[in-house]
Design an enzyme around this catalytic site. Structure first.
Site, PDB file in Angstrom:
ATOM      1  N   GLU A  68       2.845  -3.284   3.868  1.00  0.00           N
ATOM      2  CA  GLU A  68       1.619  -4.078   3.932  1.00  0.00           C
ATOM      3  C   GLU A  68       1.807  -5.483   3.358  1.00  0.00           C
ATOM      4  O   GLU A  68       1.206  -6.442   3.843  1.00  0.00           O
ATOM      5  CB  GLU A  68       0.492  -3.350   3.185  1.00  0.00           C
ATOM      6  CG  GLU A  68       0.020  -2.078   3.851  1.00  0.00           C
ATOM      7  CD  GLU A  68       0.855  -0.849   3.471  1.00  0.00           C
ATOM      8  OE1 GLU A  68       0.526   0.262   3.941  1.00  0.00           O
ATOM      9  OE2 GLU A  68       1.834  -1.012   2.694  1.00  0.00           O
ATOM     10  N   PHE A 130      -9.703  10.742  -2.458  1.00  0.00           N
ATOM     11  CA  PHE A 130      -8.316  10.499  -2.070  1.00  0.00           C
ATOM     12  C   PHE A 130      -8.158   9.110  -1.463  1.00  0.00           C
ATOM     13  O   PHE A 130      -8.860   8.748  -0.532  1.00  0.00           O
ATOM     14  CB  PHE A 130      -7.871  11.568  -1.069  1.00  0.00           C
ATOM     15  CG  PHE A 130      -6.466  11.376  -0.562  1.00  0.00           C
ATOM     16  CD1 PHE A 130      -5.372  11.491  -1.406  1.00  0.00           C
ATOM     17  CD2 PHE A 130      -6.246  11.064   0.775  1.00  0.00           C
ATOM     18  CE1 PHE A 130      -4.080  11.309  -0.933  1.00  0.00           C
ATOM     19  CE2 PHE A 130      -4.961  10.872   1.264  1.00  0.00           C
ATOM     20  CZ  PHE A 130      -3.878  11.005   0.404  1.00  0.00           C
ATOM     21  N   GLN A 131      -7.275   8.332  -2.031  1.00  0.00           N
ATOM     22  CA  GLN A 131      -6.961   6.972  -1.588  1.00  0.00           C
ATOM     23  C   GLN A 131      -8.166   6.033  -1.640  1.00  0.00           C
ATOM     24  O   GLN A 131      -8.276   5.100  -0.844  1.00  0.00           O
ATOM     25  CB  GLN A 131      -6.329   6.981  -0.188  1.00  0.00           C
ATOM     26  CG  GLN A 131      -4.940   7.610  -0.174  1.00  0.00           C
ATOM     27  CD  GLN A 131      -4.175   7.379   1.100  1.00  0.00           C
ATOM     28  OE1 GLN A 131      -4.764   7.148   2.155  1.00  0.00           O
ATOM     29  NE2 GLN A 131      -2.854   7.433   1.022  1.00  0.00           N
ATOM     30  N   LYS A 180     -15.011   4.137   6.322  1.00  0.00           N
ATOM     31  CA  LYS A 180     -14.632   4.851   7.543  1.00  0.00           C
ATOM     32  C   LYS A 180     -15.856   5.232   8.371  1.00  0.00           C
ATOM     33  O   LYS A 180     -15.831   5.156   9.613  1.00  0.00           O
ATOM     34  CB  LYS A 180     -13.830   6.095   7.189  1.00  0.00           C
ATOM     35  CG  LYS A 180     -13.104   6.699   8.371  1.00  0.00           C
ATOM     36  CD  LYS A 180     -12.097   7.745   7.932  1.00  0.00           C
ATOM     37  CE  LYS A 180     -11.290   8.262   9.117  1.00  0.00           C
ATOM     38  NZ  LYS A 180     -10.258   9.242   8.705  1.00  0.00           N
ATOM     39  N   MET A 493      17.850 -18.247  -9.972  1.00  0.00           N
ATOM     40  CA  MET A 493      17.021 -19.159 -10.741  1.00  0.00           C
ATOM     41  C   MET A 493      16.813 -18.654 -12.160  1.00  0.00           C
ATOM     42  O   MET A 493      16.807 -19.438 -13.127  1.00  0.00           O
ATOM     43  CB  MET A 493      15.679 -19.382 -10.049  1.00  0.00           C
ATOM     44  CG  MET A 493      14.831 -20.479 -10.683  1.00  0.00           C
ATOM     45  SD  MET A 493      15.673 -22.085 -10.706  1.00  0.00           S
ATOM     46  CE  MET A 493      15.368 -22.654  -9.033  1.00  0.00           C
TER      47      MET A 493
END
Length: 578
Positions: A68, A130-131, A180, A493
């Protein structure tokens, strides 16, 4: 019904009078906003939207990223190159949290982007389902606006508002979190483009008094200096900037994100500002009598010690965002305006005279920098290839006309210093956030946004491994991205800072790298490794001339530093050449 006919029928319609799913309302809203490209990663909470996309594949091209974060960086680069709003889809939970870095990057670098995250059903909100993740709360500090949609009939209005906010004024990212059940439920399809929002003034009204005051100061200046930032590119003011510079005969220096806003081969161009910029513009920041900053925010990497920054100069600051005025540097004349509009107005009033003596100081500083730094970098006597040699050769072989997408680190600063950008809007890099892993997915978005252009990704061995999985996107969609990794087996760096400021205590910066060529070959992409100077030019030429994607690993000097450098806490005029 044929897909093309279906989408053609909905364009321009405010209402169809039909009840359709929230997911389809969302998809149609994208089409109304002129979206034809998006990046994302499917998951359970966003699945109804992806199901709706199935019927619109001819109108909406979706690129399936492999992470993502990669999707957000691709959307960012696509937005910068195409001048459209970047669009990104993700699911809930970890899929949604993975976009936070991209949102923060886009927020700091003023990139217009709409990120749409799926969310658990509204009845489960606040239950630790969940999630489930509070994306409105998480994204609030790094978005221009965010909103959670819980009802299907909200979608059209909210999406119109999201695109308006993302692209208007000072651009930025917007996050829309959609439950959803809102995606599944049906509502009447209504869509009307947003043309304005009460209390939100996207483009400030230009005050002629500010322009006249600025012009008066410019016309009396003996040693003016123009600082060009990304605001020039965002407003499309490249031609106006050239006209302004030529009318005033004032030298032009660019910030990192302002690079390519002014052609490097123009006689008034004097180089890059900042910590690893060119010696002349940094030193002369504390010598000029009038400093004209356009579309830049006086970032700490540009100013150094603010208590010693341009104290001798009168400062004019042109910016579209009121909050940037007097935030880091107190200025004499703040001009609240879009850069293009302001320069257009100034160009009617300003004039200049021959500034040979002033320009000569930049030439002298450049010669000093060339003798002490540049010559030794691009014509190194070391047994190993130097990063500057690679970028200098790349610049020559592409005539400075490729789109360069970089990661963050030594290779980024070297690219900014040694690539000679001839055309506007040809550098895509992570400025404010400094995101490692940005370069490769950004090159994907840039190539999609400019399919006929040569796009080259430049990464270090550290950053490349952060988003290496995006090679699969290049393969799947047959994108002709050219990717270069400058491999010094260090986090370069950080190693440089350890070398200069931490008594050479190289703590956890050395990299035990894999065989990159074998890995890239596994993705079905042509790959080559170069470690000898005599093979470098031919390898770069082969990379550029080979059809399709190409990966080139260049083994470079392990302990080379990027110079000049303004040390942390030092003034711009205390820049060190060695």
């Amino acid at each position: 019904m044929e897909i093309a006919a279906k989408t053609e029928n909905i364009k321009g319609m405010k209402s169809t009078g039909e009840n359709i799913s929230g997911a389809e309302i969302l998809v149609r809203s994208l089409i109304q906003e002129g979206v034809d490209t998006m990046f994302g990663y499917i998951g359970g909470a966003i699945m109804p939207v992806y199901d709706a996309l199935y019927d619109y594949q001819e109108e909406l091209k979706h690129f399936m990223s492999r992470h993502e974060q990669g999707a957000t960086h691709s959307a960012q680069a696509y937005a910068r190159i195409s001048k459209k709003v970047g669009v990104c889809f993700t699911t809930s939970g970890p899929g949604a949290t993975n976009v936070i870095t991209g949102l923060a990057d886009a927020y700091l670098d003023s990139t217009p982007m709409v990120v749409i995250t799926g969310q658990v059903a509204s009845g489960l909100l606040g239950t630790d389902a969940f999630q489930e993740t509070n994306m409105v709360g998480l994204s609030m500090p790094v978005t221009k606006w965010n909103y959670q949609i819980t009802k299907a009939d909200e979608i059209g209005e909210i999406m119109a508002k999201a695109f308006y906010i993302a692209r208007s004024g000072r651009p930025g990212p917007v996050l829309i979190d959609i439950t959803k059940d809102a995606q599944i439920a049906k509502a009447e399809y209504n869509y009307k483009k947003c043309e304005g929002i009460r209390s939100y003034q996207a483009i400030p009204k230009l005050k002629q008094s500010e322009i006249e005051e600025a012009a008066s100061l410019i016309n009396t200046a003996k040693k003016p200096l123009i600082l060009a930032g990304q605001g020039i590119l965002l407003s499309g003011a490249e031609k106006e900037l050239i006209e302004f510079a030529e009318k005033t005969q004032a030298p032009v220096a660019c910030t990192l994100l302002g690079l390519s806003a002014f052609p490097t081969n123009h006689p008034l161009y004097v180089g890059m500002l900042g910590m690893h910029g060119n010696y002349g513009p940094n030193m002369n920041t504390n010598e000029c009598d009038v400093l004209i900053a356009v579309g830049m925010r006086f970032d700490d990497r540009v100013t150094g010690d603010t208590s010693k920054y341009a104290k001798q100069a009168k400062i004019i600051h042109i910016d579209i965002d009121r909050s940037e005025h007097n935030k880091n540097i107190i200025v004499d004349i703040p001009v609240l305006a879009d850069a293009k509009q302001a320069l257009n107005s100034l160009n009617k009033l300003v004039s200049g005279s021959d500034r040979k003596e002033w320009m000569k100081t930049f030439t002298d500083y450049y010669q000093l920098e060339f003798d002490k730094v540049i010559e030794n970098q691009i014509h190194s006597n070391s047994d190993n290839i130097n990063m500057a040699e690679v970028i200098n050769t790349l610049s020559e072989e592409t005539n400075g006309e490729a789109i360069l997408c970089t990661d963050v680190g030594q290779h980024q600063m070297t690219s900014a210093r040694y690539y000679q950008f001839k055309n506007p809007n040809t550098l895509v890099t992570s400025g404010g956030l400094g995101t490692m892993g940005f370069g490769l997915p950004a090159a994907i978005g840039a190539q999609v946004g400019a399919p006929d252009s040569a796009v080259v990704s430049v990464s270090g061995d550290g950053g490349f491994q952060m988003t290496i999985q995006e090679l699969a996107v290049i393969r799947q969609y047959k994108l002709p991205v050219k990717a270069i990794v400058l491999n010094n087996s260090f986090l370069g760096m950080v190693r440089q800072w350890q070398d200069l400021f931490f008594d050479q205590r190289f703590s956890y910066t050395q990299m035990d790298n894999p065989d990159f060529v074998k890995i890239v070959d596994g993705y079905g992409i042509t790959a080559k490794r170069v470690s000898k100077r005599e093979d470098l030019q031919a390898a770069i030429k082969e990379m550029l001339e080979t059809p399709g994607a190409y990966f080139l690993e260049v083994v470079v000097e392990t302990e080379s530093n990027v110079l000049p450098m303004i040390a942390p806490g030092a003034a711009v005029s205390e820049m060190r050449l060695e």
